[in-house]
Design an enzyme around this catalytic site. Structure first.
Site, PDB file in Angstrom:
ATOM      1  N   ASP A 111      12.085  26.123  -1.781  1.00 12.90           N
ATOM      2  CA  ASP A 111      13.152  24.949  -1.365  1.00 12.90           C
ATOM      3  C   ASP A 111      14.461  25.584  -1.793  1.00 12.90           C
ATOM      4  O   ASP A 111      14.420  25.726  -2.990  1.00 12.90           O
ATOM      5  CB  ASP A 111      12.881  23.768  -1.758  1.00 12.90           C
ATOM      6  CG  ASP A 111      13.542  22.561  -0.993  1.00 12.90           C
ATOM      7  OD1 ASP A 111      14.276  22.861  -0.140  1.00 12.90           O
ATOM      8  OD2 ASP A 111      13.149  21.314  -1.429  1.00 12.90           O
ATOM      9  N   ASP A 293       4.904  19.754   3.785  1.00 11.66           N
ATOM     10  CA  ASP A 293       4.802  19.710   2.339  1.00 11.66           C
ATOM     11  C   ASP A 293       5.044  18.228   1.901  1.00 11.66           C
ATOM     12  O   ASP A 293       5.733  17.731   2.605  1.00 11.66           O
ATOM     13  CB  ASP A 293       5.738  20.774   1.740  1.00 11.66           C
ATOM     14  CG  ASP A 293       7.031  20.145   1.434  1.00 11.66           C
ATOM     15  OD1 ASP A 293       7.607  19.704   0.629  1.00 11.66           O
ATOM     16  OD2 ASP A 293       7.899  20.069   2.541  1.00 11.66           O
ATOM     17  N   CYS A 331     -17.015  15.500   1.576  1.00 10.56           N
ATOM     18  CA  CYS A 331     -16.173  16.336   1.282  1.00 10.56           C
ATOM     19  C   CYS A 331     -16.802  17.619   0.576  1.00 10.56           C
ATOM     20  O   CYS A 331     -17.652  17.290  -0.289  1.00 10.56           O
ATOM     21  CB  CYS A 331     -15.084  15.583  -0.141  1.00 10.56           C
ATOM     22  SG  CYS A 331     -13.872  16.895  -0.400  1.00 10.56           S
ATOM     23  N   CYS A 333     -15.178  19.924  -1.683  1.00 10.02           N
ATOM     24  CA  CYS A 333     -14.382  20.021  -2.621  1.00 10.02           C
ATOM     25  C   CYS A 333     -15.364  20.187  -3.944  1.00 10.02           C
ATOM     26  O   CYS A 333     -16.597  19.624  -4.141  1.00 10.02           O
ATOM     27  CB  CYS A 333     -13.249  19.186  -3.331  1.00 10.02           C
ATOM     28  SG  CYS A 333     -13.746  17.653  -4.154  1.00 10.02           S
ATOM     29  N   CYS A 336     -16.519  16.868  -5.782  1.00  5.93           N
ATOM     30  CA  CYS A 336     -17.534  16.288  -4.688  1.00  5.93           C
ATOM     31  C   CYS A 336     -18.591  16.797  -4.631  1.00  5.93           C
ATOM     32  O   CYS A 336     -19.813  16.344  -4.659  1.00  5.93           O
ATOM     33  CB  CYS A 336     -16.916  15.920  -3.373  1.00  5.93           C
ATOM     34  SG  CYS A 336     -15.610  14.667  -3.254  1.00  5.93           S
ATOM     35  N   HIS A 363      -9.336  17.387  -5.655  1.00  6.49           N
ATOM     36  CA  HIS A 363      -9.852  16.605  -4.710  1.00  6.49           C
ATOM     37  C   HIS A 363      -8.832  16.423  -3.372  1.00  6.49           C
ATOM     38  O   HIS A 363      -9.322  16.682  -2.365  1.00  6.49           O
ATOM     39  CB  HIS A 363     -10.503  15.472  -4.798  1.00  6.49           C
ATOM     40  CG  HIS A 363     -10.867  14.584  -3.678  1.00  6.49           C
ATOM     41  ND1 HIS A 363     -12.060  14.781  -3.065  1.00  6.49           N
ATOM     42  CD2 HIS A 363     -10.236  13.768  -3.026  1.00  6.49           C
ATOM     43  CE1 HIS A 363     -12.061  13.881  -1.864  1.00  6.49           C
ATOM     44  NE2 HIS A 363     -11.023  13.168  -2.040  1.00  6.49           N
TER      45      HIS A 363
END
Length: 403
Positions: A111, A293, A331, A333, A336, A363
């Site tokens: 940015d 973003d 999920c 991830c 999880c 997560h």
């Protein structure tokens, strides 16, 4: 300098046409929604894509470059202003650029620092040359304009550099917005010239650095549209819609996006800056946005607000004290998949254990990255509209009752 440039993805480089710095391929559309692919010197970006925000070169919550790879992150976003004031872009350049500094090999977007200049600095003086303000870190006086922002981003060697702009408040008066947008247009021309110069330097960290321009205009559709037409004439590498999600309603934001994107080039990526919730992202995709973003997944994660396929789970609530289920049974991830319970994660946060923050941020970022994969899959399969309807209904649910 060859040692610095060995961070390039050589297979991706072979795919970029001679004389160009990237290759944008529009694969499929569904209404205004786009399914595309951007090939850069640091790798291929499948869009729509969410960029994980690593403001100072790191994700708040203790995630490393390796962690980001493990959750299928495509792009890391870092901030010009923050890296300039700490540790310093010249130092990062000496250390080989941002990719080598962070050990992140995939694309990085920086940015420009414009938003931070106008949001963090209480005392600032805007003139045609740029902005004078005081650092939020130590109060030191800083001047930043288009050339300074481009030089800093050139030193960082990011894949994509953002143009330096003024971000007027969404609800600012029309006269102020008109003058601000005209100044930002003039700054954009200067950014383009400066970037062309820096790319050609023999010692450039990334001579293939891309430049995205930014559309501004608050919530005035006619100003947005006229600005989009003018900046499109510059034939930049990509275009962003900035200055939204800063005070206007969601309906106003969606209306501005829908009216503006048709006037930005269809053969270039389109980026909606700083947005937003999962629902915002889905609605943004439906209106022609490629890149997103937002700090929400990491910030909300650190506060115990976890995204699931059935709504937002507020893990600090007492009802999770003895809940042995994972955050989201559907999920994939690491948190999880390994079965860490809601009760345990709640305990970690209540006990101020850093592991709890790390689990929650990991997560949430996984959820966002895989939400984008779901979107891409739906577009590939020509079922985006049906998927969107069902997903928005699911996201409005209660994860305590529905999972």
């Amino acid at each position: 300098m060859n040692q610095i440039r060995d961070t390039y993805n050589q297979e991706a480089v072979k795919m970029i046409p001679a004389g160009r710095n990237s290759y944008y391929e529009l694969l499929k559309t569904s209404g205004m929604a786009k399914r595309a692919r951007l090939t850069t010197v640091h790798g291929v970006i499948e869009t729509p894509v969410f960029m994980n925000v690593a403001t100072a070169g790191a994700i708040k919550g203790g995630l490393s470059a390796g962690d980001l790879e493990s959750i299928d992150t495509q792009v890391m976003l870092c901030n010009t202003y923050h890296l300039h004031v700490r540790t310093g872009d010249e130092t990062i350049r000496e250390l080989g650029g941002l990719h080598r500094f962070t050990l992140w090999k995939r694309p990085i977007l920086t940015d420009s620092g414009g938003f931070q200049v106008f949001s963090l600095a209480e005392l600032r003086h805007i003139k045609e040359e740029g902005v004078t303000f005081h650092s939020h870190v130590d109060g030191a006086k800083i001047f930043m304009g288009p050339e300074e922002s481009m030089r800093i981003q050139s030193n960082l060697g990011s894949t994509i550099a953002m143009a330096f702009d003024e971000c007027p408040p969404a609800l600012a008066e029309r006269d102020y917005v008109e003058q601000s947008v005209l100044r930002t247009q003039r700054w954009l021309v200067r950014c383009q010239k400066a970037m062309d110069t820096f790319r050609q330097e023999e010692t450039a960290v990334n001579p293939h650095q891309l430049l995205f321009g930014i559309n501004q205009g608050a919530i005035f559709p006619d100003i947005r549209i006229e600005n989009a037409k003018r900046i499109s004439e510059l034939d930049l590498d990509g275009y962003a819609v900035g200055g939204l999600a800063v005070g206007e309603t969601h309906e106003q934001m969606y209306d501005i996006i829908e009216q503006t994107t048709p006037y930005l080039p269809k053969d270039k990526p389109t980026y909606l800056m700083g947005v937003g919730t999962p629902e915002n992202i889905i609605e943004g995709v439906a209106r022609g946005i490629d890149f997103f973003d937002c700090v929400y997944p990491s910030r909300n994660g650190r506060h115990g607000n976890l995204y699931t396929n059935h709504g937002t789970l507020r893990i600090r609530n007492l009802k999770y004290e003895k809940d042995t289920r994972p955050v989201d049974p559907s999920c994939g991830c690491l948190v999880c998949r390994r079965g860490y319970s809601r009760a345990y994660i709640r305990h970690l946060l209540k006990a101020d254990e850093a592991l709890g923050l790390r689990f929650c941020v990991m997560h949430n970022l996984y959820f966002y990255n895989h939400l984008m994969q779901e979107i891409r899959d739906a577009l590939d399969a020509d079922r985006f509209e049906a998927w969107k309807k069902r997903k928005l209904e699911d996201l409005a649910g209660d994860p305590y009752e529905n999972s």
